[in-house]
Design a protein around this motif. Structure first.
Motif, PDB file in Angstrom:
ATOM      1  N   GLU A 133       0.828  -1.199   0.000  1.00  0.00           N
ATOM      2  CA  GLU A 133       0.000   0.000   0.000  1.00  0.00           C
ATOM      3  C   GLU A 133       0.865   1.253   0.000  1.00  0.00           C
ATOM      4  OE1 GLU A 133      -3.792  -1.897   2.475  1.00  0.00           O
ATOM      5  OE2 GLU A 133      -2.169  -0.880   3.549  1.00  0.00           O
ATOM      6  N   ILE A 134       1.935   1.236   0.781  1.00  0.00           N
ATOM      7  CA  ILE A 134       2.875   2.361   0.786  1.00  0.00           C
ATOM      8  C   ILE A 134       3.496   2.528  -0.597  1.00  0.00           C
ATOM      9  CG2 ILE A 134       5.085   3.180   1.709  1.00  0.00           C
ATOM     10  CD1 ILE A 134       4.295   1.747   4.345  1.00  0.00           C
ATOM     11  N   ALA A 135       3.884   1.401  -1.195  1.00  0.00           N
ATOM     12  CA  ALA A 135       4.512   1.443  -2.517  1.00  0.00           C
ATOM     13  C   ALA A 135       3.555   2.032  -3.560  1.00  0.00           C
ATOM     14  CB  ALA A 135       4.946   0.040  -2.929  1.00  0.00           C
ATOM     15  N   GLN A 136       2.294   1.602  -3.517  1.00  0.00           N
ATOM     16  CA  GLN A 136       1.334   2.060  -4.525  1.00  0.00           C
ATOM     17  C   GLN A 136       0.901   3.501  -4.309  1.00  0.00           C
ATOM     18  OE1 GLN A 136      -1.617  -1.057  -4.186  1.00  0.00           O
ATOM     19  NE2 GLN A 136      -0.560  -2.388  -5.637  1.00  0.00           N
ATOM     20  N   GLN A 137       1.082   4.028  -3.080  1.00  0.00           N
ATOM     21  CA  GLN A 137       0.731   5.417  -2.799  1.00  0.00           C
ATOM     22  C   GLN A 137       1.881   6.383  -3.069  1.00  0.00           C
ATOM     23  OE1 GLN A 137      -0.523   5.219   1.300  1.00  0.00           O
ATOM     24  NE2 GLN A 137      -2.309   3.940   0.831  1.00  0.00           N
ATOM     25  N   THR A 138       3.066   5.835  -3.336  1.00  0.00           N
ATOM     26  CA  THR A 138       4.245   6.674  -3.566  1.00  0.00           C
ATOM     27  C   THR A 138       4.244   7.227  -4.986  1.00  0.00           C
ATOM     28  OG1 THR A 138       5.556   5.385  -1.989  1.00  0.00           O
ATOM     29  CG2 THR A 138       6.764   6.718  -3.594  1.00  0.00           C
ATOM     30  N   THR A 139       4.547   8.501  -5.120  1.00  0.00           N
ATOM     31  CA  THR A 139       4.667   9.109  -6.440  1.00  0.00           C
ATOM     32  C   THR A 139       6.082   8.888  -6.963  1.00  0.00           C
ATOM     33  OG1 THR A 139       3.034  10.806  -5.891  1.00  0.00           O
ATOM     34  CG2 THR A 139       4.499  11.252  -7.761  1.00  0.00           C
ATOM     35  N   LEU A 140       6.189   8.144  -8.031  1.00  0.00           N
ATOM     36  CA  LEU A 140       7.492   7.849  -8.610  1.00  0.00           C
ATOM     37  C   LEU A 140       7.890   8.916  -9.631  1.00  0.00           C
ATOM     38  CD1 LEU A 140       7.270   3.995  -9.220  1.00  0.00           C
ATOM     39  CD2 LEU A 140       8.403   5.198  -7.358  1.00  0.00           C
ATOM     40  N   GLU A 141       9.163   9.241  -9.632  1.00  0.00           N
ATOM     41  CA  GLU A 141       9.705  10.122 -10.662  1.00  0.00           C
ATOM     42  C   GLU A 141       9.833   9.335 -11.968  1.00  0.00           C
ATOM     43  OE1 GLU A 141      10.613  13.266 -10.669  1.00  0.00           O
ATOM     44  OE2 GLU A 141      10.365  13.765  -8.547  1.00  0.00           O
TER      45      GLU A 141
END
Length: 556
Positions: free
Chosen positions: A6-14
């Motif tokens: 969930e943390i990974a999917q909520q992170t905005t990736l560059e």
């Protein structure tokens, strides 16, 4: 607290081109694999070879337990912390195998707010490197059987074929098989078997090669079996090293991704540490060191496995100088080494913690034996009490060991700043005093004995009759000057996974030797360690799914 996925999917990736620009890479230095992954050019390291290398920091740990240690999480968190305090840092990790991802251990992408992303891709198919190694390995198996079927001009003895097929999943049913049944058109019947892909010698070769030509030469040296008069048969004898190199051409390129805080990460190669040498590729680590002031890398499992092989195999093969080591420990794991069951770990227990400190002490002594400075990192869990973490800190301070409490799972890089500052002080004050525990010109038995005694704390080693016969044969072949790769359980310093803490007075039984001449080491299998693991009663795969939105679910 949200789950890792969930943390990974909520992170905005560059976008990956932004990460490449952080490293001052030109468009010719990388190629995109979608929006958030890239392959680094095979010419990049050659382009950078005259640039001064930054400091390399190795992260290792105590013996792992089901309670968890978080070595990858600390590795990622430390890299993020270094960038937070203004240092240019890159993380260099292994690629996870689908075996433990779908099985019991889990992935290798870190956790919480210290993850490498996109974690779903990294833990599953990623850029296809492991699939390429599977294909190359099994193509070689097919070439061997085809050669025998087509006349066998090399006089390969089908009873002495050492090369196994591979699959990147835990599957105990494939450990021993019979192939070629069904009559003359189906090939020559013989016994065969599968190992897990990350235990393939081709994985080790790829991780220890410095460029494509070196890869080809190492592949050519792989011993696949023996003739009727017991002479080695190599990939070079079959004349297929070029085809295998072609299959591995793209897999040889390191993968560029980012962390939850957009810190650059290079992920490449993934040999197991209990049955292989447990380190990411030389080319990834050395490329990272050219692109950053500090490279944070890890070696699999505890210091008795990954770190020992990192220093004796990877560092020798790649001429790598390591400036400092982080030894990860947790209150939970130390209490398990002190005799407490997993379901009792949430209760404060200083006595059990004190009893488990012997395991940490042994791993500290191992790193000290290599003459490399270190910092102990306490990877804090929510169930840890202040009294327990204080106990470890005071235990370390009383013995003169630098120690840092880290909260990188919950706080990301911010939770590793103390560790970052302490490890920089060690790394920047480092004088190259690294010393291997054995010389390459020593007999193979002496190399195995020194690892067993100095790293595991064993009384001695004992070779089975078959291992003694293999040893004599290897010596006759002139293979005695190679390092040893000890295949051992990760759970204990001994070869018995049930012996936790710091066992004494035990003997390490060497039951079999295998010649990994392409990779450049001799594998010594100890105890009951298996090169094809099985799935547990309740595999992690039971929790995995994909939602209607196409997003992964249940992946940690």
């Amino acid at each position: 607290m949200n789950k890792d996925i969930e943390i990974a999917q909520q992170t905005t990736l560059e976008p990956i081109h932004n990460i490449a620009e952080q490293l001052h890479l030109t468009r010719e230095d990388w190629e995109p694999y979608g929006q958030t992954k890239a392959k680094l050019s095979e010419q990049l390291f050659e382009k950078l070879k005259h640039k001064k290398s930054g400091k390399i920091i190795l992260v290792t740990s105590i013996n792992p337990t089901p309670a968890g240690e978080g070595k990858s999480t600390v590795t990622v968190g430390l890299g993020q912390a270094l960038n937070q305090i203004g240092k240019k840092a890159i993380i260099a990790l292994r690629e996870p195998s689908l075996g433990p991802v779908m099985g019991l251990k889990g992935g290798a992408a870190g956790g919480g707010y210290s993850q490498v992303l996109p974690m779903e891709d990294i833990n599953l198919h990623f850029t296809g490197d492991i699939h390429a190694i599977t294909t190359a390995n099994n193509a070689l198996a097919a070439f061997i059987d085809n050669h025998i079927h087509r006349g066998n001009t090399l006089q390969i003895d089908a009873r002495r074929i050492e090369w196994k097929r591979v699959l990147d999943i835990n599957d105990r049913a494939l450990r021993q098989t019979i192939i070629g049944l069904g009559g003359p058109k189906q090939g020559v019947p013989r016994e065969d078997g599968f190992t897990i892909t990350v235990a393939s010698e081709i994985m080790a070769v790829l991780c220890l090669a410095t460029d494509l030509q070196d890869l080809k030469q190492k592949l050519a040296a792989i011993v696949v079996g023996y003739t009727f008069d017991n002479q080695p048969v190599t990939v070079g004898d079959l004349k297929v090293e070029g085809a295998l190199t072609l299959l591995l051409k793209d897999a040889m390129k390191p993968n560029l991704v980012q962390t939850t805080e957009n810190t650059p990460a290079i992920i490449h190669g993934g040999p197991f540490a209990n049955i292989a040498h447990g380190c990411n590729s030389i080319i990834a680590t050395k490329t990272a060191a050219k692109l950053a002031d500090y490279t944070v890398t890890e070696a699999g499992f505890g210091a008795d496995l990954g770190a020992e092989k990192y220093f004796h195999i990877k560092s020798r093969a790649g001429n790598i100088q390591t400036s400092a080591v982080v030894i990860v420990a947790t209150v939970r794991a130390l209490k398990m080494h002190g005799g407490i069951a997993k379901d009792k770990l949430a209760t404060e227990n200083i006595a059990a913690l004190e009893a488990g400190m012997d395991n940490l002490q042994k791993h500290i002594e191992t790193i000290q034996a290599f003459h490399v400075p270190f910092v102990v990192a306490i990877n804090q869990f929510p169930t840890d009490t202040e009294q327990e973490t204080t106990f470890i800190q005071e235990w370390c301070q009383e013995r003169g060991y630098e120690v840092a409490l880290t909260t990188v799972w919950a706080d990301g890089g911010k939770g590793g700043i103390d560790l970052a500052e302490k490890i920089i002080a060690k790394a920047d004050g480092f004088n190259s005093t690294y010393q291997p525990l054995y010389d390459l010109d020593e007999p193979l038995t002496e190399k195995m004995r020194k690892v067993a005694q100095k790293v595991y704390g064993a009384h001695d080693i004992e070779l089975t009759k078959s291992a003694q016969e293999q040893l004599r044969f290897f010596e006759e072949q002139g293979w005695s000057n190679l390092p040893v790769c000890m295949a051992k359980t990760q759970y204990s310093l001994s070869d018995n996974p049930a012996l936790l803490g710091r066992p004494t007075g035990f003997t390490i039984t060497i039951r079999e030797l295998r010649a990994s001449i392409g990779a450049g080491f001799i594998v010594a299998l100890t105890g009951d360690v298996l090169t094809m693991p099985g799935l547990p009663a309740k595999p992690a795969a039971l929790q995995m799914d994909v939602g209607e939105d196409g997003k992964a679910k249940g992946l940690f």
